[in-house]
Design an enzyme around this catalytic site. Sequence first.
Site: not given
Ligand code: OXD
Length: 308
Positions: A223, A252, A271
């Site tokens: 993250r 994002e 992402h």
């Molecule tokens: C998830 C993501 O948490 O795609 O699955 O970031």
Amino acid sequence: MQILVYAQETQSYVEALQEVAPHAKIFGAATLTEAEPHLEDTEVLFAWGVPPAVLARMPRLRWVQWLGAGVDLIVGQTPDDITLTRVVGAFSTVMSEHVFAYLLALRRGIFEMRQLQREHVWRRVIGPSLRGQRLGVAGLGSIGSEVARLGRAFGMEVWGLSRTDRGGEICDRHFLPTEMRDFAAGVDALVLVLPATPETDGIVDAEVLAGMREGSILVNVGRGNAIVERDLIAALRRGRPAMAQLDVFEREPLPEESPLWDLPNCYISAHCSGPSEPRLVCTFAAENLRRYLQGEPMVGIVDRERGY
Ligand code: OXD
């Protein structure tokens, strides 16, 4: 029993879930307007990207299966009496392949070779091997453990960092989050697979970055909250770490004006290292529904206190 699937593409989920629960009423919705008529009677919600405020309008809701690994968007909004589960295991392969696709490409000079080809230049590019380098994996859940396993397969020494020493047995050396600085300073490739929690906020800051090794690579597939982006921009300009591959960001989509786009040593992906799509998640979702229906313990139950 009524089930609602809220996702961009719902058809495959609905089919897979209907097989496990042939008598359930299962609806798919890609927007709030489509979901609206089903909110009142839904007992189980399979969701990715649902506006969290909607949960308060679902009086019969008992269980939310989040169709992703990270639940930071929903965990604080899910009432305590509703079970919240996240996806565990389904993304390990694709995300660790993403990590190693970049580590190999960056170490072996693949991007440089491609550029030389564009310029019709015949020049040998000879990059170092991963073998013998030290890999640091921060976050040793199912995804981080697979990154560690592949690191070993490539002959790397593996260091790991996690909140408890769980998962530490797969590493040559284990560190706690309070030891981030020493951990980062000792590795050639630092891979972040951390959930977004108050504990991981800004865990990679100017001080940690300044201590990174010459030639080191930083990869973030967890993250964006883990890295202080302003500090990373300054650090990449100074060349330490030497390179970064970022799949996740503080904001994002990454704002167009972010300097990260134009840094030659920053490699951006949008992402997508572990996309929450039916191909990867359906089997997991259907198995958890089977467990729910049979009163068996479900997989991926979120610990509210830990936040994942
Ligand atoms: C998830 C993501 O948490 O795609 O699955 O970031």
